[in-house]
Design a protein around this motif. Structure first.
Motif, PDB file in Angstrom:
ATOM      1  N   ASN A  17       0.799  -1.041   0.215  1.00  0.00           N
ATOM      2  CA  ASN A  17       0.080  -0.018   0.035  1.00  0.00           C
ATOM      3  C   ASN A  17       0.774   1.287   0.083  1.00  0.00           C
ATOM      4  OD1 ASN A  17       0.014  -0.777   3.090  1.00  0.00           O
ATOM      5  ND2 ASN A  17       0.191   1.360   3.031  1.00  0.00           N
ATOM      6  N   GLY A  18       0.439   2.556  -0.296  1.00  0.00           N
ATOM      7  CA  GLY A  18       0.973   3.737  -0.445  1.00  0.00           C
ATOM      8  C   GLY A  18       1.721   3.880   0.964  1.00  0.00           C
ATOM      9  N   THR A  19       2.541   4.827   1.167  1.00  0.00           N
ATOM     10  CA  THR A  19       3.277   5.162   2.390  1.00  0.00           C
ATOM     11  C   THR A  19       2.121   6.088   3.132  1.00  0.00           C
ATOM     12  OG1 THR A  19       4.241   7.340   1.542  1.00  0.00           O
ATOM     13  CG2 THR A  19       5.365   5.305   1.601  1.00  0.00           C
ATOM     14  N   ASP A  20       1.002   6.308   2.776  1.00  0.00           N
ATOM     15  CA  ASP A  20       0.050   7.246   3.460  1.00  0.00           C
ATOM     16  C   ASP A  20      -0.783   5.962   3.784  1.00  0.00           C
ATOM     17  OD1 ASP A  20      -1.378   6.637   1.082  1.00  0.00           O
ATOM     18  OD2 ASP A  20      -1.933   8.721   0.718  1.00  0.00           O
ATOM     19  N   GLY A  21      -0.681   5.029   3.471  1.00  0.00           N
ATOM     20  CA  GLY A  21      -1.678   3.876   3.998  1.00  0.00           C
ATOM     21  C   GLY A  21      -2.949   3.571   2.868  1.00  0.00           C
ATOM     22  N   THR A  22      -2.983   4.223   1.889  1.00  0.00           N
ATOM     23  CA  THR A  22      -4.014   4.106   0.856  1.00  0.00           C
ATOM     24  C   THR A  22      -3.701   2.740   0.058  1.00  0.00           C
ATOM     25  OG1 THR A  22      -2.902   5.518  -0.700  1.00  0.00           O
ATOM     26  CG2 THR A  22      -4.826   6.542   0.745  1.00  0.00           C
ATOM     27  N   GLY A  63       0.640   2.898   7.247  1.00  0.00           N
ATOM     28  CA  GLY A  63       0.778   4.179   6.497  1.00  0.00           C
ATOM     29  C   GLY A  63       0.803   5.150   7.742  1.00  0.00           C
ATOM     30  N   LYS A  64      -0.040   6.076   7.858  1.00  0.00           N
ATOM     31  CA  LYS A  64      -0.085   7.061   8.803  1.00  0.00           C
ATOM     32  C   LYS A  64      -0.372   6.345  10.205  1.00  0.00           C
ATOM     33  CE  LYS A  64      -1.293  10.698   5.837  1.00  0.00           C
ATOM     34  NZ  LYS A  64      -2.292  11.556   5.446  1.00  0.00           N
ATOM     35  N   GLU A  65      -0.989   5.046  10.098  1.00  0.00           N
ATOM     36  CA  GLU A  65      -1.418   4.403  11.386  1.00  0.00           C
ATOM     37  C   GLU A  65      -1.255   2.698  10.857  1.00  0.00           C
ATOM     38  OE1 GLU A  65      -6.130   4.197  10.624  1.00  0.00           O
ATOM     39  OE2 GLU A  65      -5.242   5.712  11.968  1.00  0.00           O
ATOM     40  N   ASN A  67      -2.593  -0.681   9.625  1.00  0.00           N
ATOM     41  CA  ASN A  67      -3.738  -1.103   8.850  1.00  0.00           C
ATOM     42  C   ASN A  67      -3.773  -2.504   8.704  1.00  0.00           C
ATOM     43  OD1 ASN A  67      -1.454  -1.723   6.988  1.00  0.00           O
ATOM     44  ND2 ASN A  67      -2.626  -0.540   5.358  1.00  0.00           N
ATOM     45  N   ALA A  96       5.417   0.481   9.021  1.00  0.00           N
ATOM     46  CA  ALA A  96       4.211   1.106  10.055  1.00  0.00           C
ATOM     47  C   ALA A  96       3.524   0.438  10.708  1.00  0.00           C
ATOM     48  CB  ALA A  96       3.570   2.335   9.187  1.00  0.00           C
TER      49      ALA A  96
END
Length: 114
Positions: A17-22, A63-65, A67, A96
């Motif tokens: 997944n993307g580094t932002d979690g998406t 990601g930011k959290e 998942n 992450a």
């Protein structure tokens, strides 16, 4: 370039997944056929067409959290189903999902096992 290479391999390939979690970027990459410039075994330039890799899977790395919860897992499975792709998901206990602290990887494993 990585997507193109992966689409022509005859082994399973995972997309994180993307580094932002998406997950959209990972789902878009999975199992896609490509046309790409390559070199033949005789050293000639050629356009190669790949058929995609049906064994691709999505890797949840956080990601930011983190998942790796049942909710996140179901969102990914639904996204793969909508894209008409195999619902194959792998959880990364590192990165992450464990706050980049290897000591917490066992906590992630225990949580998933529960």
């Amino acid at each position: 370039m990585h997507r193109e290479l992966a689409s022509g391999l005859s082994c399973p390939v995972g997309f994180k997944n993307g580094t932002d979690g998406t997950i959209k970027v990972a789902i878009d990459a999975a199992d896609s056929p490509y046309c790409l410039l390559s070199v033949t075994k005789y050293g000639y330039s050629a356009i190669v067409e790949t058929s995609g890799d049906a064994d691709c899977h999505i890797i949840l790395r956080g990601g930011k959290e983190p998942n790796y919860s049942a909710y996140h897992f179901s969102v990914v499975k639904a996204g793969l189903a909508k894209a008409v792709l195999p619902q194959q998901v792998m959880i990364n206990f590192s990165q992450a999902n464990s706050s980049k602290q290897y000591q917490k990887q066992q906590e992630v494993a225990d949580d998933l096992a529960g």
